[in-house]
Design an enzyme around this catalytic site. Sequence first.
Site, PDB file in Angstrom:
ATOM      1  N   GLY A   1       4.465  59.177 -10.355  1.00  0.00           N
ATOM      2  CA  GLY A   1       3.708  60.334 -10.824  1.00  0.00           C
ATOM      3  C   GLY A   1       2.424  59.984 -11.560  1.00  0.00           C
ATOM      4  O   GLY A   1       1.366  60.561 -11.302  1.00  0.00           O
TER       5      GLY A   1
ATOM      6  N   LYS B   1       8.056  50.572 -19.503  1.00  0.00           N
ATOM      7  CA  LYS B   1       9.132  49.607 -19.777  1.00  0.00           C
ATOM      8  C   LYS B   1       9.402  48.637 -18.636  1.00  0.00           C
ATOM      9  O   LYS B   1       9.398  49.030 -17.475  1.00  0.00           O
ATOM     10  CB  LYS B   1      10.421  50.373 -20.043  1.00  0.00           C
ATOM     11  CG  LYS B   1      10.401  51.192 -21.296  1.00  0.00           C
ATOM     12  CD  LYS B   1      11.735  51.862 -21.416  1.00  0.00           C
ATOM     13  CE  LYS B   1      11.822  52.724 -22.651  1.00  0.00           C
ATOM     14  NZ  LYS B   1      13.031  53.554 -22.576  1.00  0.00           N
TER      15      LYS B   1
ATOM     16  N   GLY C   1      10.709  58.702  -8.084  1.00  0.00           N
ATOM     17  CA  GLY C   1      11.988  57.982  -8.155  1.00  0.00           C
ATOM     18  C   GLY C   1      12.449  57.487  -6.793  1.00  0.00           C
ATOM     19  O   GLY C   1      12.954  56.367  -6.663  1.00  0.00           O
TER      20      GLY C   1
ATOM     21  N   ARG D   1       3.044  69.854  -2.803  1.00  0.00           N
ATOM     22  CA  ARG D   1       4.333  69.702  -2.105  1.00  0.00           C
ATOM     23  C   ARG D   1       4.510  70.737  -1.002  1.00  0.00           C
ATOM     24  O   ARG D   1       5.146  70.457   0.011  1.00  0.00           O
ATOM     25  CB  ARG D   1       5.480  69.782  -3.104  1.00  0.00           C
ATOM     26  CG  ARG D   1       5.533  68.516  -3.928  1.00  0.00           C
ATOM     27  CD  ARG D   1       6.616  68.570  -4.948  1.00  0.00           C
ATOM     28  NE  ARG D   1       6.765  67.268  -5.573  1.00  0.00           N
ATOM     29  CZ  ARG D   1       7.337  67.066  -6.749  1.00  0.00           C
ATOM     30  NH1 ARG D   1       7.817  68.086  -7.422  1.00  0.00           N
ATOM     31  NH2 ARG D   1       7.435  65.854  -7.231  1.00  0.00           N
TER      32      ARG D   1
HETATM   33  P1  AMP Z   1       6.440  54.845 -16.418  1.00  0.00           P
HETATM   34  O1  AMP Z   1       7.038  56.223 -16.323  1.00  0.00           O
HETATM   35  O2  AMP Z   1       7.411  53.767 -16.733  1.00  0.00           O
HETATM   36  O3  AMP Z   1       5.564  54.514 -15.226  1.00  0.00           O
HETATM   37  O4  AMP Z   1       5.508  54.863 -17.685  1.00  0.00           O
HETATM   38  C1  AMP Z   1       4.416  55.690 -17.793  1.00  0.00           C
HETATM   39  C2  AMP Z   1       4.049  55.845 -19.229  1.00  0.00           C
HETATM   40  O5  AMP Z   1       3.735  54.583 -19.788  1.00  0.00           O
HETATM   41  C3  AMP Z   1       2.830  56.706 -19.435  1.00  0.00           C
HETATM   42  O6  AMP Z   1       3.215  57.905 -20.056  1.00  0.00           O
HETATM   43  C4  AMP Z   1       1.919  55.867 -20.333  1.00  0.00           C
HETATM   44  O7  AMP Z   1       1.382  56.592 -21.406  1.00  0.00           O
HETATM   45  C5  AMP Z   1       2.864  54.813 -20.863  1.00  0.00           C
HETATM   46  N1  AMP Z   1       2.155  53.586 -21.245  1.00  0.00           N
HETATM   47  C6  AMP Z   1       1.328  52.857 -20.498  1.00  0.00           C
HETATM   48  N2  AMP Z   1       0.805  51.847 -21.200  1.00  0.00           N
HETATM   49  C7  AMP Z   1       1.322  51.925 -22.443  1.00  0.00           C
HETATM   50  C8  AMP Z   1       1.167  51.169 -23.625  1.00  0.00           C
HETATM   51  N3  AMP Z   1       0.375  50.093 -23.671  1.00  0.00           N
HETATM   52  N4  AMP Z   1       1.876  51.548 -24.724  1.00  0.00           N
HETATM   53  C9  AMP Z   1       2.685  52.624 -24.683  1.00  0.00           C
HETATM   54  N5  AMP Z   1       2.871  53.382 -23.577  1.00  0.00           N
HETATM   55  C10 AMP Z   1       2.200  53.036 -22.471  1.00  0.00           C
END
Ligand code: AMP
Length: 421
Positions: free
Chosen positions: A378, A222, A401, A36
């Site tokens: 990230g 999610k 974000g 950064r």
């Molecule tokens: P996000 O911040 O929504 O982009 O989510 C990132 C997180 O999703 C990471 O920490 C991953 O470990 C988690 N992740 C990715 N695939 C899976 C999965 N199949 N089951 C549980 N967590 C997951």
Amino acid sequence: MIDIEKYNFAGKKAIIRVDFNVPLDKQTLSVTDDTRIRGALSTIQKVLADGGSAILMSHLGRPNGQHSDRYSLRHVLSALEAHLKQHVIFAPDCVGSQAQQMAQALQPKQVLLLENLRFHEEEEGKPYSLADDATDEQRKQAKAALKERQKQFTANLAALADCYVNDAFGTAHRAHASTALIANHFKNNSMFGFLINSELKAMDRVLNAAQKPFVAIMGGAKVSDKIMLIENLLNRVDTLIIGGGMTYTFIKAQGGQIGRSLCEDDKLELAREILRKAQDKGVRLLLPVDAVNADAFEANANTQPSAINQTPDGWMGLDIGTKTIELFSEAIAQAKTVLWNGPMGVFEMEQFARGTSAIAQAVARATANGAFSLVGGGDSVAAVNRNGLASSISYVSTGGGAMLEYMEGKQLPGISAIREQ
Ligand code: AMP
């Protein structure tokens, strides 16, 4: 809107909102990743090269309106000086008489770094000092009083300089004093820095001028976090690839067996709606076809592969499988524009990082074949870096974000404040 490239800073004091929210070593409090800081250099150097002086302001961590040595921007001074190859003056507070005097005494080509903005609750406009058991009325009054103090705080920051440059893309989605409110004090004298300009250029290219085929890859935990982005992208992409934890809400919605995999049961209907919309709009929506399953959410869990919709009872899918890697890689290879946000699996654990690495490589290959690629968020950025592929991607975004919100089609306060002048 003023273009920084054409602006002459000679003899001017520029207050620059940078993003020096860098990770620090827990023991030594020295900077462990200076990405950064490097991101802000071209803007600072332009000001100095013109014969102006630079007043840098930033937040670091979450001190919640309190002074705290742990979050002092003093800790970034030596890294900044090393990059700028010159001495940087440090103001122990971002406002107040000392900051004023130091700014006033600043000579052309000198740099002044102000102490962490978030040592003052006025920066974020959040009443951190309010007692937990405050009544609604007390809360209302405290917020109103803080709003007034925020106006004064913003005016005090503005009084330090002749012009304002926002180059902190990572906080552009926040309506804080230094990211948005301050621009009003610099009518016809506020502009974006080079970093924000290149972020906007990359995102606008993907959103509004994407060469086809446009392939978007969405991953992460999610559906609920990515739903607005998915909805916006459905109007633009040719292929939407979905991977990561959010896969299983779609698979369950289609009647598949997902064992103990991550699932948002209240989003099953939403998942069906996305599938319907994709079909209506002629978007090819690709879901994983197989997975690497684990018997526990642990780095050394036992694993076994299965079809995506046949996760054995008691097991959970933590990465995409080999057939999926092939399927996704083929789709990515066709692309002329690629957007990637979110990992394909629990890439933090070596056993479940293969899918995410394979996607990083597929995006890099497509880029080498002439596609424009934008990677943000990230985790996907970390995956790209970990595979040594940062220079093989057209643009790696610095704002998690902020990028997500911009790509969702939202107005970012830090962007609008300058664009609307
Ligand atoms: P996000 O911040 O929504 O982009 O989510 C990132 C997180 O999703 C990471 O920490 C991953 O470990 C988690 N992740 C990715 N695939 C899976 C999965 N199949 N089951 C549980 N967590 C997951």
